[in-house]
Scaffold this motif. Structure first.
Motif, mmCIF file in Angstrom:
data_model
loop_
_atom_site.group_PDB
_atom_site.id
_atom_site.type_symbol
_atom_site.label_atom_id
_atom_site.label_comp_id
_atom_site.label_asym_id
_atom_site.label_seq_id
_atom_site.Cartn_x
_atom_site.Cartn_y
_atom_site.Cartn_z
ATOM 1 N N GLU A 1 -94.724 65.589 5.173
ATOM 2 C CA GLU A 1 -93.515 65.231 4.342
ATOM 3 C C GLU A 1 -92.108 65.008 5.006
ATOM 4 N N SER A 2 -92.414 64.931 6.058
ATOM 5 C CA SER A 2 -91.162 64.752 6.949
ATOM 6 C C SER A 2 -91.375 63.764 8.129
ATOM 7 N N PHE A 3 -90.657 62.614 8.565
ATOM 8 C CA PHE A 3 -90.764 61.895 9.785
ATOM 9 C C PHE A 3 -90.797 62.828 10.879
ATOM 10 N N MET A 4 -89.842 63.969 10.835
ATOM 11 C CA MET A 4 -89.663 64.649 12.296
ATOM 12 C C MET A 4 -91.222 65.089 12.710
ATOM 13 N N ASP A 5 -91.908 65.849 11.441
ATOM 14 C CA ASP A 5 -93.089 66.349 11.711
ATOM 15 C C ASP A 5 -94.412 65.509 12.090
ATOM 16 N N MET A 6 -94.281 64.222 12.098
ATOM 17 C CA MET A 6 -95.094 63.323 12.516
ATOM 18 C C MET A 6 -95.357 63.115 13.984
ATOM 19 N N ASN A 7 -94.292 63.659 14.650
ATOM 20 C CA ASN A 7 -94.354 63.396 16.038
ATOM 21 C C ASN A 7 -94.434 61.701 16.425
ATOM 22 N N LEU A 8 -93.643 61.142 15.940
ATOM 23 C CA LEU A 8 -93.585 59.773 16.251
ATOM 24 C C LEU A 8 -92.881 59.437 17.846
ATOM 25 N N HIS A 9 -92.987 58.319 18.186
ATOM 26 C CA HIS A 9 -92.359 57.906 19.558
ATOM 27 C C HIS A 9 -90.648 58.096 19.163
ATOM 28 N N GLU A 10 -89.990 58.648 20.397
ATOM 29 C CA GLU A 10 -88.600 58.713 19.933
ATOM 30 C C GLU A 10 -87.812 57.313 19.557
ATOM 31 N N ASN A 11 -88.671 56.202 20.090
ATOM 32 C CA ASN A 11 -87.749 54.811 19.608
ATOM 33 C C ASN A 11 -87.897 54.484 17.992
ATOM 34 N N ARG B 1 -88.320 56.891 15.807
ATOM 35 C CA ARG B 1 -87.493 57.938 15.149
ATOM 36 C C ARG B 1 -85.936 57.322 15.009
ATOM 37 N N THR B 2 -85.640 56.960 16.161
ATOM 38 C CA THR B 2 -84.214 56.157 16.081
ATOM 39 C C THR B 2 -84.029 55.453 15.202
ATOM 40 N N ASP B 3 -84.991 54.234 15.253
ATOM 41 C CA ASP B 3 -84.879 53.122 14.089
ATOM 42 C C ASP B 3 -84.993 53.705 12.611
ATOM 43 N N ILE B 4 -85.870 54.716 12.367
ATOM 44 C CA ILE B 4 -86.107 55.299 10.997
ATOM 45 C C ILE B 4 -84.615 55.897 10.679
ATOM 46 N N THR B 5 -83.866 56.715 11.469
ATOM 47 C CA THR B 5 -82.381 57.027 11.161
ATOM 48 C C THR B 5 -81.461 56.103 11.109
ATOM 49 N N HIS B 6 -81.596 54.883 11.911
ATOM 50 C CA HIS B 6 -80.771 53.691 11.897
ATOM 51 C C HIS B 6 -80.834 53.222 10.579
ATOM 52 N N HIS B 7 -82.023 52.957 9.922
ATOM 53 C CA HIS B 7 -81.992 52.363 8.455
ATOM 54 C C HIS B 7 -82.094 53.477 7.312
ATOM 55 N N ARG C 1 -87.056 47.756 16.405
ATOM 56 C CA ARG C 1 -85.643 47.495 16.837
ATOM 57 C C ARG C 1 -85.443 48.155 18.318
ATOM 58 N N THR C 2 -85.567 49.227 18.545
ATOM 59 C CA THR C 2 -85.195 49.961 19.724
ATOM 60 C C THR C 2 -86.282 49.730 20.742
ATOM 61 N N SER C 3 -87.501 49.661 20.250
ATOM 62 C CA SER C 3 -88.577 49.308 21.368
ATOM 63 C C SER C 3 -88.475 47.763 21.799
ATOM 64 N N ARG C 4 -87.443 47.099 21.077
ATOM 65 C CA ARG C 4 -88.010 45.650 21.314
ATOM 66 C C ARG C 4 -89.176 45.133 21.289
ATOM 67 N N THR C 5 -89.951 45.605 20.300
ATOM 68 C CA THR C 5 -91.252 44.957 19.922
ATOM 69 C C THR C 5 -91.069 43.467 19.349
ATOM 70 N N ARG C 6 -91.764 42.601 20.072
ATOM 71 C CA ARG C 6 -91.848 41.200 19.899
ATOM 72 C C ARG C 6 -92.946 40.799 18.791
ATOM 73 N N THR C 7 -92.324 40.346 17.853
ATOM 74 C CA THR C 7 -93.212 39.898 16.790
ATOM 75 C C THR C 7 -93.243 38.506 16.605
ATOM 76 N N SER C 8 -94.028 37.923 15.792
ATOM 77 C CA SER C 8 -94.140 36.283 15.511
ATOM 78 C C SER C 8 -94.741 36.299 14.033
ATOM 79 N N ILE C 9 -94.325 35.321 13.571
ATOM 80 C CA ILE C 9 -94.713 34.987 12.166
ATOM 81 C C ILE C 9 -95.395 33.808 12.053
ATOM 82 N N VAL C 10 -96.739 33.807 11.620
ATOM 83 C CA VAL C 10 -97.380 32.360 11.524
ATOM 84 C C VAL C 10 -97.904 32.049 10.326
ATOM 85 N N VAL C 11 -96.991 31.346 9.802
ATOM 86 C CA VAL C 11 -97.465 30.818 8.261
ATOM 87 C C VAL C 11 -97.507 29.233 8.187
ATOM 88 N N GLY C 12 -97.981 28.847 6.932
ATOM 89 C CA GLY C 12 -97.797 27.421 6.772
ATOM 90 C C GLY C 12 -96.376 27.147 6.385
#
Length: 559
Positions: A108-118, A120-126, A206-217
């Protein structure tokens, strides 16, 4: 390469060449497609295809890393009784296959999920403070490496429940290089839904600079080709356009190890099953699959049996009662009076909001044809009711502009066709008006489910003409059954459609026979008696015995 033939669009494929499938490869990691594939709707026997064409690995292969993950010590120390209490409070049910380990605790908390720090930063940012029920349970299951068959109430935050684990998985892999295929792949039924998913993936990457691409008609192939060839971490795509790029060699499946099939029921309804199979059959043996569906008809269960590996089933909320929060009104009208009725209905709401009454809620008006969309929006605008239209004849830019104006509340009315609005997730829709009723009961269920989402109350007003008599009888009967506690009165899926066809034939036969006399079947939300002729009574009986295997519609299309 033996791939399914596709034209460049992502309209529902219908019967145009979308009947191919490929030979499966055996794998100890994954069930080999077998008789289940036939049950799930193979159009013809599988034919040979070149596996290397799809799954070629440029510059050597990278076997996916599935890192060991554990929650916080506080969560790990919870007792079975505490875990059960948390699930009950969250209204979450889980089921693991027989003989498999128990399902990880909801967190029930993002902190207890042991997520990557990047992340966690984005969760806080948003400014995400606490996970929603589907996130509490879905994220830990995905982080623990298990496949998921998920059915969540609409507006529940489902997208984040797969986006966060997918980004965490990508961060554990060697970097994507030019020419590599993606690591994460999300398939969704429509452009609009794909755009919404990509936006959320970008928020958590965002913080991890994950590159995404959207592929649609609806977008030039060459614009997408450049992104894909350069190498991206995550692709969010509609099935048809993604297959186009695979055929052209612009990307490959060599590194795909985290797959999400979102709104799988709608993808099957739109005829994309061959494209889904084509992708799933060519993934590397070691991969994780998350399948989300608003409904659970038998076709989805068959798909899960073939392509998911011992999945955990997760259900959140009252998935089987799609219309419980929607007050439904049916008004008889002929074609000549519909426009006047609509204008009067919405004009009165607009007038009340401007004279100290409640603010006018966002309203979606459904019409049958795209040329009618523009006409209705034009009349409403001339009557002082700000409106925009959304249909397949608009350019991508025009569609996005209309959606942004509506979702921001700058205009209160969106006039749309079914196809254009599929996959739409706009929060705060308070009223759905069926200016033209659809031909199928299932489409009616999905339309009205745009409102009354995530526990809020909604309204649905439908204008019906004499030609809609069969559908109207189905609607009235289903409402009555729902009030009597039959949660499967609004069933959807292939089985339900077959039953509907049989009922329609019987309905026409009874109409010809002219059987008469009336009886009262329960009352509607307004306390008005809903009358159904005895000649339609067999429908009430059929609704009451609707098969639970057929599943039932959720409140339309998720985030």
């Amino acid at each position: 390469g033996g791939l399914v033939a596709r034209n460049g669009s992502d309209a529902a494929p219908g019967g145009s060449g979308a009947n191919g499938s490929s030979v499966a490869r055996d794998s100890p990691q994954r069930p080999t497609p077998n008789s289940h594939a036939a049950a799930a709707g193979d159009a013809e026997p599988p034919r040979a295809t070149s596996h290397s064409r799809l799954a070629q690995r440029h510059g050597g292969s990278h076997e996916a890393r599935f890192e060991s993950w554990k929650p916080s010590e506080r969560v790990a120390a919870l007792t079975d009784a505490q875990i059960s209490e948390i699930r009950q409070r969250l209204n979450v049910t889980v089921k693991a296959p027989e003989g498999e380990p128990p399902v990880i605790t909801p967190i029930e908390s993002f902190m207890d999920m042991n997520l990557h720090e990047n992340i966690r930063t984005d969760i806080t940012h948003h400014k995400y403070t606490a996970p929603t029920p589907i996130q509490c349970q879905g994220i830990p299951i995905a982080l623990s490496g298990r496949d998921i068959l998920g059915c969540a109430e609409t507006g529940s935050g489902k997208t984040a429940s797969f986006a966060i684990p997918m980004i965490q998985h990508c961060l554990a892999q060697p970097p994507v290089r030019s020419g590599d295929g993606p690591i994460g792949l999300v398939l969704a039924p429509t452009r609009e839904l794909a755009q919404q998913i990509e936006k959320e993936v970008q928020a958590f990457g965002r913080t991890s600079r994950t590159r995404t691409s959207i592929v649609v008609g609806g977008v030039q192939m060459h614009e997408q080709r450049h992104d894909l060839q350069r190498g991206v971490d995550i692709v969010v795509a509609t099935p048809g356009r993604f297959i186009d790029h695979l055929q052209q060699g612009n990307t490959n499946l060599g590194r795909v190890s985290f797959v999400v099939l979102d709104e799988a029921d709608r993808m099957l309804d739109m005829g994309f099953e061959p494209q889904i199979k084509e992708v799933m059959l060519h993934l590397q043996p070691k991969h994780q699959t998350l399948l989300f569906s608003a409904t659970m008809p038998r076709e989805i269960e068959e798909l899960a049996k073939v392509y998911l590996n011992k999945p955990v089933t997760v259900k959140v909320g009252a998935v089987s009662t799609p219309t419980a929060n929607v007050a439904q009104t049916l008004e008889h009208a002929n074609e000549n009076t519909k426009m006047d009725l609509l204008s009067a209905l919405l004009g009165e709401e607009m007038h009340q909001s401007q004279t100290g009454g409640p603010p006018m809620t966002l309203t979606v008006v459904f019409v049958a044809q795209k040329n009618r969309c523009d006409e209705v929006a034009e009349v409403l605008n001339s009557d002082g009711i700000p409106s925009v239209s959304l249909h397949g004849g608009l350019s991508q830019g025009e569609r996005e502009y209309a959606l942004s104006q509506f979702s921001a509340g700058k205009v209160k009315v969106l006039v749309a066709t079914d196809v254009a609005s599929r996959g739409l997730d706009i929060k705060g829709i308070g009223h759905v008006v069926n200016m033209d009723l659809p031909k199928q009961f299932e489409d009616y269920v999905h339309r009205i489910g745009r409102t009354g989402r995530a526990g809020t109350r909604g309204r649905a007003t439908s204008f019906w003409a004499d030609r809609d008599s069969f559908l109207v009888t189905q609607i009235k009967t289903a409402i009555a059954e729902l009030e009597k506690g039959n949660t499967f009165a609004f069933a959807t899926g292939k089985e339900a459609r077959q039953q509907e066809r049989e009922l329609a034939q019987q309905f026409k036969a009874n109409m010809k026979m002219g059987v008469a006399s009336t009886g009262v079947v329960q009352t509607d939300d307004a306390g008005t008696a809903v009358k159904v002729d005895d000649k339609y009574a067999f429908m009430a009986k059929a609704a009451a015995t609707a098969s639970t295997n057929a599943g039932a519609a959720d409140a339309a299309w998720d985030d």
